[in-house]
Design an enzyme around this catalytic site. Structure first.
Site, PDB file in Angstrom:
ATOM      1  N   ASP A  45      -0.129   2.033   2.402  1.00 50.89           N
ATOM      2  CA  ASP A  45       0.978   1.963   1.466  1.00 50.89           C
ATOM      3  C   ASP A  45       0.366   1.542   0.125  1.00 50.89           C
ATOM      4  O   ASP A  45      -0.738   1.000   0.076  1.00 50.89           O
ATOM      5  CB  ASP A  45       1.994   0.926   1.962  1.00 50.89           C
ATOM      6  CG  ASP A  45       3.145   0.728   1.010  1.00 50.89           C
ATOM      7  OD1 ASP A  45       3.672   1.735   0.503  1.00 50.89           O
ATOM      8  OD2 ASP A  45       3.514  -0.435   0.756  1.00 50.89           O
ATOM      9  N   ASP A  88       2.455   0.180  -3.062  1.00 52.35           N
ATOM     10  CA  ASP A  88       3.100  -0.923  -3.780  1.00 52.35           C
ATOM     11  C   ASP A  88       3.113  -2.208  -2.969  1.00 52.35           C
ATOM     12  O   ASP A  88       3.509  -2.222  -1.797  1.00 52.35           O
ATOM     13  CB  ASP A  88       4.525  -0.523  -4.156  1.00 52.35           C
ATOM     14  CG  ASP A  88       4.539   0.686  -5.073  1.00 52.35           C
ATOM     15  OD1 ASP A  88       3.678   0.756  -5.977  1.00 52.35           O
ATOM     16  OD2 ASP A  88       5.390   1.571  -4.893  1.00 52.35           O
TER      17      ASP A  88
END
Length: 227
Positions: free
Chosen positions: A7, A9
């Site tokens: 991922d 963020d």
């Protein structure tokens, strides 16, 4: 093929690129400052609570792309990457990606944030493979619509399966690093889920299931939502 999935963020990046891009547009005077900042924060809190309506959010987030020419957007993005993103990349995050690459694994970023914002960030990590929400384009300009499945929640797994051409067996040996409860579908699909800077819900799940937890933080005075 061995995969290392990340991922972006609040995982590889010490901050949320979608939120920060919205704040950058406010600072540039591109959008209605007070209203846009309020909505940007509202959607961010909905995401944190696991209650984000992704289609509603994307109608909001992609509108500035449609209302401005691509050349101007790229100029704003260049400043955004330098001022807001580069200081939020921790050395340990870069090292983590390199360790997986050195182990013969293919690093892939899987993010809900749209490709226009995240493609240059992936390049900063030397990652060639990016699965992101796709903003529709026509004649070289953005339309404000989404192309295909948003890369969010179950959509991350759908997009990854499409990218793999159905070869989902490789997920049994894959790592996936994420901070968010929203990524549970993909975390549960891989053989090696890792919670990074996890939100409270994911931290609780990781403890219950014995998933490793990791902290990746950059030394930066972060622009936090609401602050």
């Amino acid at each position: 093929m061995k995969l290392a999935l990340f991922d972006l963020d609040n995982t590889l990046l010490d901050g949320d690129s979608d939120y920060l891009w919205g704040e950058h547009l406010v600072a540039q005077g591109v959008v209605d400052g007070d209203w846009y900042r309020s909505e940007n924060l509202r959607y961010y809190h909905a995401y944190e609570a696991g209650q984000l309506d992704i289609r509603e959010f994307l109608a909001f987030a992609l509108r500035p792309l449609a209302e401005n020419r691509r050349a101007q957007l790229e100029a704003w993005r260049s400043d955004f990457i330098e001022s807001q993103i580069m200081p939020r990349i921790a050395t340990e995050a870069l090292r983590l990606v390199d360790r997986h690459r050195d182990a013969g694994e293919t690093p892939v970023i899987v993010t809900a944030t749209n490709r226009f914002v995240t493609e240059p960030i992936a390049q900063l990590f030397g990652i060639d493979h990016l699965l992101a929400t796709e903003a529709e384009m026509r004649d070289g300009e953005f339309t404000g619509e989404v192309a295909g499945t948003p890369c969010f929640r179950e959509g991350k797994l759908i997009r990854l399966q499409q990218w793999l051409g159905g070869n989902i067996g490789v997920l049994e040996s894959a790592h996936f690093y994420s901070d968010s409860r929203n990524d549970l579908p993909l975390l549960e699909a891989v053989g090696h889920p890792v919670a990074v800077n996890p939100d409270p819900a994911l931290a609780g799940i990781a403890r219950e299931r014995g998933w490793p937890m990791l902290s990746l933080r950059a030394e930066v005075a972060e622009q936090k939502p609401g602050g």
